[in-house]
Design a protein around this motif. Structure first.
Motif, PDB file in Angstrom:
ATOM      1  N   GLY A 154       2.856  16.076   4.523  1.00 18.59           N
ATOM      2  CA  GLY A 154       2.997  15.329   3.270  1.00 18.59           C
ATOM      3  C   GLY A 154       4.279  15.692   2.539  1.00 18.59           C
ATOM      4  N   MET A 207      -5.022  14.624   7.001  1.00 20.78           N
ATOM      5  CA  MET A 207      -5.791  14.705   5.758  1.00 20.78           C
ATOM      6  C   MET A 207      -7.144  14.016   5.931  1.00 20.78           C
ATOM      7  SD  MET A 207      -4.731  16.319   3.103  1.00 20.78           S
ATOM      8  CE  MET A 207      -3.260  17.053   2.400  1.00 20.78           C
ATOM      9  N   LEU A 227      -0.632  19.141   4.600  1.00 24.73           N
ATOM     10  CA  LEU A 227       0.202  19.419   3.431  1.00 24.73           C
ATOM     11  C   LEU A 227       1.670  19.478   3.844  1.00 24.73           C
ATOM     12  CD1 LEU A 227       0.822  20.389   0.567  1.00 24.73           C
ATOM     13  CD2 LEU A 227       0.159  22.689   1.270  1.00 24.73           C
ATOM     14  N   HIS A 229       0.572  12.904   8.142  1.00 29.41           N
ATOM     15  CA  HIS A 229      -0.056  13.394   6.907  1.00 29.41           C
ATOM     16  C   HIS A 229      -1.411  12.711   6.695  1.00 29.41           C
ATOM     17  CE1 HIS A 229      -0.615  14.297   2.668  1.00 29.41           C
ATOM     18  NE2 HIS A 229      -0.549  13.017   2.360  1.00 29.41           N
ATOM     19  N   GLN A 230      -1.409  11.394   6.780  1.00 27.58           N
ATOM     20  CA  GLN A 230      -2.663  10.663   6.547  1.00 27.58           C
ATOM     21  C   GLN A 230      -3.720  11.021   7.586  1.00 27.58           C
ATOM     22  OE1 GLN A 230      -2.202   6.394   5.800  1.00 27.58           O
ATOM     23  NE2 GLN A 230      -0.067   6.786   5.279  1.00 27.58           N
ATOM     24  N   ALA A 287       7.085  14.114   4.334  1.00 28.79           N
ATOM     25  CA  ALA A 287       7.133  12.682   4.015  1.00 28.79           C
ATOM     26  C   ALA A 287       7.728  12.464   2.627  1.00 28.79           C
ATOM     27  CB  ALA A 287       5.727  12.079   4.095  1.00 28.79           C
ATOM     28  N   ALA A 288       7.350  13.336   1.684  1.00 32.41           N
ATOM     29  CA  ALA A 288       7.872  13.199   0.321  1.00 32.41           C
ATOM     30  C   ALA A 288       9.379  13.440   0.308  1.00 32.41           C
ATOM     31  CB  ALA A 288       7.158  14.187  -0.607  1.00 32.41           C
ATOM     32  N   ALA A 327       0.961  20.135  -6.696  1.00 30.13           N
ATOM     33  CA  ALA A 327      -0.153  19.884  -5.777  1.00 30.13           C
ATOM     34  C   ALA A 327      -0.029  20.773  -4.550  1.00 30.13           C
ATOM     35  CB  ALA A 327      -0.184  18.417  -5.369  1.00 30.13           C
ATOM     36  N   ALA A 328       1.204  20.906  -4.058  1.00 27.80           N
ATOM     37  CA  ALA A 328       1.412  21.740  -2.874  1.00 27.80           C
ATOM     38  C   ALA A 328       1.032  23.185  -3.178  1.00 27.80           C
ATOM     39  CB  ALA A 328       2.861  21.646  -2.412  1.00 27.80           C
ATOM     40  N   HIS A 371      -3.397   9.096  -4.524  1.00 28.87           N
ATOM     41  CA  HIS A 371      -3.465  10.552  -4.700  1.00 28.87           C
ATOM     42  C   HIS A 371      -4.248  10.977  -5.927  1.00 28.87           C
ATOM     43  CE1 HIS A 371      -0.574  10.320  -1.478  1.00 28.87           C
ATOM     44  NE2 HIS A 371      -0.953  11.547  -1.175  1.00 28.87           N
ATOM     45  N   ARG A 388       0.800  -1.209   0.000  1.00 28.06           N
ATOM     46  CA  ARG A 388       0.000   0.000   0.000  1.00 28.06           C
ATOM     47  C   ARG A 388       0.841   1.271   0.000  1.00 28.06           C
ATOM     48  NH1 ARG A 388      -2.639   2.980   3.784  1.00 28.06           N
ATOM     49  NH2 ARG A 388      -1.534   1.900   5.446  1.00 28.06           N
ATOM     50  N   GLY A 418       4.585  10.620   7.296  1.00 29.87           N
ATOM     51  CA  GLY A 418       3.526  10.043   6.463  1.00 29.87           C
ATOM     52  C   GLY A 418       2.279   9.711   7.281  1.00 29.87           C
ATOM     53  N   THR A 468     -10.377  16.079  -2.935  1.00 27.68           N
ATOM     54  CA  THR A 468      -9.986  17.461  -2.670  1.00 27.68           C
ATOM     55  C   THR A 468     -10.498  18.386  -3.767  1.00 27.68           C
ATOM     56  OG1 THR A 468      -8.098  16.688  -1.410  1.00 27.68           O
ATOM     57  CG2 THR A 468      -7.979  18.937  -2.235  1.00 27.68           C
ATOM     58  N   ARG A 525      11.147  10.484   1.671  1.00 30.21           N
ATOM     59  CA  ARG A 525      11.217   9.408   0.679  1.00 30.21           C
ATOM     60  C   ARG A 525      12.312   9.666  -0.336  1.00 30.21           C
ATOM     61  NH1 ARG A 525       6.328   6.178  -1.185  1.00 30.21           N
ATOM     62  NH2 ARG A 525       5.462   5.638   0.810  1.00 30.21           N
ATOM     63  N   THR A 585      -7.451  11.033  -3.919  1.00 25.75           N
ATOM     64  CA  THR A 585      -7.596  12.008  -2.824  1.00 25.75           C
ATOM     65  C   THR A 585      -7.407  13.441  -3.309  1.00 25.75           C
ATOM     66  OG1 THR A 585      -5.274  11.773  -2.219  1.00 25.75           O
ATOM     67  CG2 THR A 585      -6.843  10.402  -1.033  1.00 25.75           C
TER      68      THR A 585
END
Ligand code: HEM
Lengths: 429, 97
Positions: free
Chosen positions: A167, A192, A164, A188-189, A170-171, A125-126, A58, A48, A185, A66, A174, A61
């Motif tokens: 997120g 959101m 945001l 973030h979840q 988290a990005a 997106a941000a 995304h 996942r 992350g 959104t 990564r 979402t």
């Protein structure tokens, strides 16, 4: 007299194109997410948090949930709260374009493992969300004080801004940037899903459930207590998680979950007491949404208390929450709001002055109930299959396909309504 | 309606939309208005304050007066602009309680 005041508030209601573009585009991005799940198959469930699955999540979402929520807020803040969103046409055009493009770029980057595309998609997106948060919060500040719905919208927007930031962290983590270590992350979840989506659906429900479903109003305590508990739970959970106190974090998250459960039960109870017993796609969609919310919280509980339960429970909780709860509530809203906005627009165009006689089509002619029901049945099937894929990952492929068909059909029905309105206007011209 | 106000009652058209789902109240009101004869006004009984209706009324050449209760959560009195008799009767009913 009241007329002057009311006229003022409504003069601020945005032109049709401001909300409509969001509402008409979003279903097709949801369909894209369905196709992505179908393409991933069982890996969507078992991996996942791998790039491709996060990309699919995304598309849905950002591109659907959104997208619709931003479009609806641009309409609601002026009409329900009496507020003004600054530069609403520009905000709508920019946010809509960015929200439509960014999930595709983000998705391509994550799915193909191309960091540059991932970064570009996340940045786009941000930018969309940052612009929207700023404009939305400025709009909230111009609203009349003291309305519970406006308060919930404000909380949802603050949650969106925080989520945001989490997120993005988290990005960056990564992408192996040296950001401080933290469960970004997870934060973030949480913010959101429970904050942005949960608080907003709650606040909007307080308005639209009594209005459109002819129920008694939510008692003030049934609005304020769950909203306050949701906020307290989210803050408590985040602080305790950051401080490394697992039991406190679990308890706080439980408070937030209970707040949402209380909201679902209050809504179902009100719906059982509605005055008119006509069948209605929106009513059924919202019932499905509340039942899915309860089921999502149940699956989330199992995932939380039984760490060995496997990824299936978390997947089921996530799909029941996003497709079952948010997706059904949004679908129900779209079936009311899109024909209504079109109808209102036609009225203003065709009856601009006293004595105009052109016929404005009836609402049900724009989007017949039978077609809405057919789509809703398919949507319910998609939700059930998606959730069951948690237990039987082999179902992911058919579930994704059914979802893609259901959400394409949603987009088609709404587009047909818009075309019917356009034809009626052309015929009268 | 008390028996002491026959004149007002004669000029009033009632429209009870309390049990209707949006936007039917709006549709019904807009359908009823063109039928108002000289001296007549529409007395709407509504569950909510119909803010959108006000906007459309203005554009179509009608005026209104609204109050909360006592017969319904919201009562709206609507007359054609320029119809002085209807305006006087509607405002008397609206402010008279
Ligand atoms: C600029 C916008 C966004 C960025 C940069 C972003 C970034 C991310 C990242 C990096 C992850 C992986 C988390 C991890 O490593 O644990 C993630 C997951 C997730 N995000 Fe976002 N996100 C954004 C917008 C949203 C929005 C608007 C929502 C919901 C309304 C959302 C909901 C989620 C969910 C549910 C997951 C878990 C995905 C899964 O289970 O596959 N995100 N996000």
């Amino acid at each position: 007299m009241l007329a002057g005041m009311a006229g003022l508030a409504l003069d601020r209601a945005p032109p049709l194109g401001v909300p409509l573009r969001f509402l008409l585009t979003a279903p097709f991005l949801a369909a894209g997410a369905g196709l992505a799940v179908a393409a991933l198959g069982p890996a969507a469930v078992t991996a996942r948090l791998a790039g491709p699955a996060v990309a699919a999540a995304h598309l849905y979402t950002l591109g659907f949930v959104t997208m619709v929520m931003c479009g609806a807020l641009l309409q609601l803040l002026p009409v329900v709260g009496g507020g003004t969103v600054p530069a609403q046409r520009t905000v709508a055009a920019v946010v809509h374009a960015l929200l439509a493009v960014s999930p595709l770029v983000l998705g391509a980057g994550l799915a193909l493992g191309t960091p540059a595309a991932t970064a570009a998609g996340a940045a786009l997106a941000a930018a969309a969300l940052a612009v929207f948060c700023a404009a939305g919060l400025a709009g909230v500040r111009t609203c009349a004080r003291g309305q519970d719905t406006v308060r919930a919208i404000g909380l949802a927007l603050v949650a969106l801004a925080l989520a945001l930031a989490f997120g993005l962290l988290a990005a960056l983590a990564r992408a192996r940037w040296a950001v401080p270590a933290a469960p970004w992350g997870t934060f973030h979840q949480g913010w959101m899903l429970l904050g942005w989506v949960g608080a907003l659906v709650m606040g909007v429900a307080w308005q639209v459930v009594p209005m459109f479903q002819m129920t008694p109003p939510y008692p003030p305590a049934a609005r304020r207590v769950p909203l306050a508990a949701l906020l307290a739970g989210l803050v408590g959970w985040s602080v305790a998680r950051a401080a490394g106190s697992a039991p406190v974090a679990a308890a706080a998250l439980g408070v937030a979950a209970l707040a949402l459960a209380a909201f679902a039960l209050a809504t179902l109870a009100l719906q059982a007491r509605r005055r008119r017993r006509l069948r209605d796609a929106t009513l059924d969609a919202w019932r499905l949404a509340m039942l899915a919310l309860l089921a999502a919280l149940g699956c989330g509980l199992v995932a939380a208390v039984r760490p060995g339960a496997g990824p299936g429970w978390a997947w089921a909780a996530g799909t029941l929450y996003l497709a079952g709860f948010a997706g059904s509530a949004i679908t129900g809203m779209l079936y009311k709001i899109v024909p209504f906005l079109l109808w209102l627009h036609m009225h203003r165009r065709l009856h601009p002055r006293p004595g105009a006689t052109a016929r404005v089509p009836h609402l049900r002619e724009l989007l017949p109930e039978a077609r809405a029901r057919r789509q809703l049945r398919l949507h319910a099937l998609a939700v059930a299959l998606l959730a069951l894929a948690g237990a039987w990952p082999a179902l992911a492929r058919p579930a994704g396909l059914v979802a893609a068909v259901a959400w394409t059909l949603l987009g088609v029905e709404l587009a047909r309504a818009a075309l019917a309105a356009r034809r009626a206007l052309a015929a009268a011209a | 309606m008390s028996p002491g106000e026959p004149e007002v009652a004669a000029r009033e058209r009632r429209l009870d939309v309390r049990e209707l789902e949006p936007p039917e109240p709006l549709e019904r009101a807009l359908a009823a208005l063109p039928g108002l004869g000289p001296g007549e006004y529409l007395h709407m009984l509504h569950r909510r304050e119909p803010l959108l209706l006000y906007d459309l009324l203005e554009a179509q050449g009608f005026r209104h007066c609204a109050r909360e209760g006592p017969e319904a959560p919201w009562e709206i009195f609507i007359w054609r602009e320029g119809d002085e008799a209807a305006r006087a009767a509607a405002e008397a009913a609206c402010h008279g309680g």
